[in-house]
Design a protein around this motif. Structure first.
Motif, PDB file in Angstrom:
ATOM      1  N   ARG A   1       0.810  -1.248   0.022  1.00  0.00           N
ATOM      2  CA  ARG A   1       0.037  -0.007   0.153  1.00  0.00           C
ATOM      3  C   ARG A   1       0.801   1.229  -0.011  1.00  0.00           C
ATOM      4  O   ARG A   1       0.438   2.349  -0.567  1.00  0.00           O
ATOM      5  CB  ARG A   1      -1.124  -0.021   1.181  1.00  0.00           C
ATOM      6  CG  ARG A   1      -2.242  -0.964   0.951  1.00  0.00           C
ATOM      7  CD  ARG A   1      -2.952  -0.620   2.080  1.00  0.00           C
ATOM      8  NE  ARG A   1      -2.593  -0.816   3.523  1.00  0.00           N
ATOM      9  CZ  ARG A   1      -2.516  -1.797   4.150  1.00  0.00           C
ATOM     10  NH1 ARG A   1      -2.997  -3.054   3.648  1.00  0.00           N
ATOM     11  NH2 ARG A   1      -1.866  -1.972   5.432  1.00  0.00           N
TER      12      ARG A   1
ATOM     13  N   ALA B   1       2.374   1.593  -3.370  1.00  0.00           N
ATOM     14  CA  ALA B   1       1.576   2.092  -4.496  1.00  0.00           C
ATOM     15  C   ALA B   1       1.142   3.547  -4.203  1.00  0.00           C
ATOM     16  O   ALA B   1       1.077   4.387  -5.213  1.00  0.00           O
ATOM     17  CB  ALA B   1       0.191   1.238  -4.167  1.00  0.00           C
ATOM     18  N   ARG B   2       1.223   4.265  -2.850  1.00  0.00           N
ATOM     19  CA  ARG B   2       1.124   5.311  -2.792  1.00  0.00           C
ATOM     20  C   ARG B   2       2.147   6.286  -3.470  1.00  0.00           C
ATOM     21  O   ARG B   2       1.892   7.394  -4.020  1.00  0.00           O
ATOM     22  CB  ARG B   2       0.909   5.765  -1.401  1.00  0.00           C
ATOM     23  CG  ARG B   2      -0.311   5.560  -0.710  1.00  0.00           C
ATOM     24  CD  ARG B   2      -0.386   5.606   0.879  1.00  0.00           C
ATOM     25  NE  ARG B   2       0.559   6.818   1.483  1.00  0.00           N
ATOM     26  CZ  ARG B   2       0.914   6.727   2.841  1.00  0.00           C
ATOM     27  NH1 ARG B   2       0.528   5.971   3.552  1.00  0.00           N
ATOM     28  NH2 ARG B   2       1.815   7.543   3.007  1.00  0.00           N
TER      29      ARG B   2
ATOM     30  N   VAL C   1       4.088   5.282  -5.989  1.00  0.00           N
ATOM     31  CA  VAL C   1       3.941   5.320  -7.329  1.00  0.00           C
ATOM     32  C   VAL C   1       2.894   6.266  -8.013  1.00  0.00           C
ATOM     33  O   VAL C   1       2.879   7.034  -9.018  1.00  0.00           O
ATOM     34  CB  VAL C   1       3.991   3.936  -7.745  1.00  0.00           C
ATOM     35  CG1 VAL C   1       3.324   3.799  -9.314  1.00  0.00           C
ATOM     36  CG2 VAL C   1       4.929   2.918  -7.374  1.00  0.00           C
ATOM     37  N   GLU C   2       1.810   6.285  -7.107  1.00  0.00           N
ATOM     38  CA  GLU C   2       0.736   7.206  -7.492  1.00  0.00           C
ATOM     39  C   GLU C   2       1.379   8.785  -7.543  1.00  0.00           C
ATOM     40  O   GLU C   2       0.835   9.370  -8.504  1.00  0.00           O
ATOM     41  CB  GLU C   2      -0.267   7.066  -6.630  1.00  0.00           C
ATOM     42  CG  GLU C   2      -1.556   7.910  -6.802  1.00  0.00           C
ATOM     43  CD  GLU C   2      -2.836   7.893  -5.843  1.00  0.00           C
ATOM     44  OE1 GLU C   2      -3.945   7.521  -6.228  1.00  0.00           O
ATOM     45  OE2 GLU C   2      -2.347   7.762  -4.773  1.00  0.00           O
ATOM     46  N   ALA C   3       2.255   8.898  -6.744  1.00  0.00           N
ATOM     47  CA  ALA C   3       2.675  10.477  -6.357  1.00  0.00           C
ATOM     48  C   ALA C   3       3.862  10.586  -7.550  1.00  0.00           C
ATOM     49  O   ALA C   3       3.838  11.737  -8.025  1.00  0.00           O
ATOM     50  CB  ALA C   3       3.227  10.743  -4.968  1.00  0.00           C
TER      51      ALA C   3
ATOM     52  N   SER D   1       5.624   8.328 -10.505  1.00  0.00           N
ATOM     53  CA  SER D   1       5.659   7.136 -11.321  1.00  0.00           C
ATOM     54  C   SER D   1       7.124   6.531 -11.698  1.00  0.00           C
ATOM     55  O   SER D   1       7.349   5.415 -11.795  1.00  0.00           O
ATOM     56  CB  SER D   1       4.899   7.106 -12.743  1.00  0.00           C
ATOM     57  OG  SER D   1       5.765   8.065 -13.684  1.00  0.00           O
TER      58      SER D   1
ATOM     59  N   SER E   1      -0.568  17.110 -10.491  1.00  0.00           N
ATOM     60  CA  SER E   1      -0.953  15.949 -10.436  1.00  0.00           C
ATOM     61  C   SER E   1      -2.021  15.486 -11.454  1.00  0.00           C
ATOM     62  O   SER E   1      -2.246  14.144 -11.649  1.00  0.00           O
ATOM     63  CB  SER E   1      -1.537  15.515  -8.994  1.00  0.00           C
ATOM     64  OG  SER E   1      -2.760  16.397  -8.735  1.00  0.00           O
TER      65      SER E   1
ATOM     66  N   THR F   1      -5.227  15.504 -11.096  1.00  0.00           N
ATOM     67  CA  THR F   1      -6.176  14.581 -10.453  1.00  0.00           C
ATOM     68  C   THR F   1      -7.759  15.244 -10.500  1.00  0.00           C
ATOM     69  O   THR F   1      -8.266  15.382  -9.213  1.00  0.00           O
ATOM     70  CB  THR F   1      -5.917  14.414  -9.061  1.00  0.00           C
ATOM     71  OG1 THR F   1      -5.566  15.668  -8.290  1.00  0.00           O
ATOM     72  CG2 THR F   1      -4.792  13.610  -8.845  1.00  0.00           C
TER      73      THR F   1
ATOM     74  N   GLY G   1      -5.390  12.223  -4.987  1.00  0.00           N
ATOM     75  CA  GLY G   1      -4.281  11.117  -4.652  1.00  0.00           C
ATOM     76  C   GLY G   1      -4.241  10.797  -3.272  1.00  0.00           C
ATOM     77  O   GLY G   1      -4.078  11.720  -2.492  1.00  0.00           O
ATOM     78  N   THR G   2      -4.036   9.668  -2.945  1.00  0.00           N
ATOM     79  CA  THR G   2      -3.857   9.330  -1.635  1.00  0.00           C
ATOM     80  C   THR G   2      -2.734   9.954  -0.876  1.00  0.00           C
ATOM     81  O   THR G   2      -2.807  10.356   0.424  1.00  0.00           O
ATOM     82  CB  THR G   2      -3.701   7.498  -1.415  1.00  0.00           C
ATOM     83  OG1 THR G   2      -4.823   6.993  -2.220  1.00  0.00           O
ATOM     84  CG2 THR G   2      -3.598   7.082   0.117  1.00  0.00           C
ATOM     85  N   GLN G   3      -1.602   9.845  -1.576  1.00  0.00           N
ATOM     86  CA  GLN G   3      -0.397  10.493  -0.855  1.00  0.00           C
ATOM     87  C   GLN G   3      -0.563  11.919  -0.494  1.00  0.00           C
ATOM     88  O   GLN G   3      -0.238  12.657   0.566  1.00  0.00           O
ATOM     89  CB  GLN G   3       0.998  10.470  -1.636  1.00  0.00           C
ATOM     90  CG  GLN G   3       2.150  10.690  -0.971  1.00  0.00           C
ATOM     91  CD  GLN G   3       2.408  10.134   0.269  1.00  0.00           C
ATOM     92  OE1 GLN G   3       2.397   8.848   0.445  1.00  0.00           O
ATOM     93  NE2 GLN G   3       2.625  10.708   1.513  1.00  0.00           N
TER      94      GLN G   3
END
Length: 278
Positions: free
Chosen positions: A105, A108-109, A111-113, A115, A172, A174, A179-181
């Motif tokens: 998890r 993944a945070r 990578v979301e922030a 790549s 971002s 978004t 995003g989660t981060q």
């Protein structure tokens, strides 16, 4: 990174309370000091980090996708107590390697922030570790030589963090969701500002009011501004906590907070630093 390059970054980081130029300009960076697994000597390395809330930050042992873990990772496996320099603060922390779902998890945070972390993982057969650094409870060690400088250093740290968040949200894209981060980053700075103002209200402001009775109008204004900023922090938390929130909504709240906070910080510095330096 070569040792001479690392040392240049370390020297610049320490000289400018966490601000560096070059390839790391505008990046989230800290200095991590580990104890050598074999030598027992301290080793300091600049590493990227992500806020994780509750006194924790996350660092990723990517080594740029190299086939082996970086030396600092092996060091903290042998000696989990580390020293963290954030620019404004230096503190002891306990390192914990995340495993299983918690690691996945957190990665993944990241990578979301950015790549780029996925690119590093694709280059190597090893599973890139994610390490949580949890601050050891104790009084803060502010990297400043006087009370007045300490106020400015802490204020500048909040300015920098809000600037980073604004940049991250703007970049971002978004529009369909935050995003989660980025949510974690926003909630972490909200908690940090709350703690800072709570400490000022409980200790700094009463001390100055007692020593300088003529400061009463200044203290009254600063306390009113704290209440106003607390309301803005609450509004930002509410928006960030809404699963349907998007980047532009959150950015608008961050900018409202930034504008009001900057006016407050500037006034506080003008009024209090000369007294603290006298």
């Amino acid at each position: 990174m070569p040792n001479d390059f690392n040392q240049t970054v370390i020297d610049e980081f320490r000289a400018h309370q966490g601000r560096v130029g070059g390839m790391f300009e505008g990046a989230r960076l800290l200095l991590l000091t580990t104890t050598g697994a074999r030598s027992g000597r301290p080793h300091t390395t600049p590493v990227g980090y992500y806020p994780d809330g509750d006194g924790r930050v996350l660092v990723i042992a990517s080594a740029g996708g190299a086939p082996r873990h970086p030396a600092w990772y092996h060091n903290l496996l042998a000696n989990p107590r580390v020293t963290v320099e954030s620019g404004a603060f230096t503190y002891e922390a306990d390192a914990t390697v995340l495993t299983g779902d918690a690691r996945d998890r957190a990665f993944a945070r990241a990578v979301e922030a950015d790549s780029g972390w996925a690119d590093y993982q694709a280059r190597t057969a090893r599973v890139i570790p994610v390490v949580a650094l949890t601050e050891v409870p104790g009084p803060p060690n502010i990297n400043a030589k006087s009370f007045g400088e300490a106020i400015k250093v802490v204020h500048d740290a909040f300015r920098r963090e809000l600037g980073l968040i604004r940049k991250e949200i703007a970049e971002s894209g978004t529009a369909g969701g935050l995003g989660t981060q980025l949510r974690v980053n926003c909630l972490t700075v909200c908690q940090g500002l709350h703690n800072h103002h709570t400490g000022e209200d409980a200790m700094l402001f009463p001390m100055l009011a007692d020593r300088h009775p003529g400061l009463a109008p200044v203290m009254d204004r600063l306390k009113r501004e704290h209440e106003r900023i607390a309301a803005l922090l609450g509004a930002l938390r509410d928006v960030v906590s809404d699963e349907g929130a998007d980047g532009p909504q959150v950015l608008a709240e961050v900018e409202r907070l930034t504008d009001e906070l900057e006016e407050h910080l500037r006034y506080e510095e003008e009024q209090l630093i000369p007294l603290l330096e006298a």
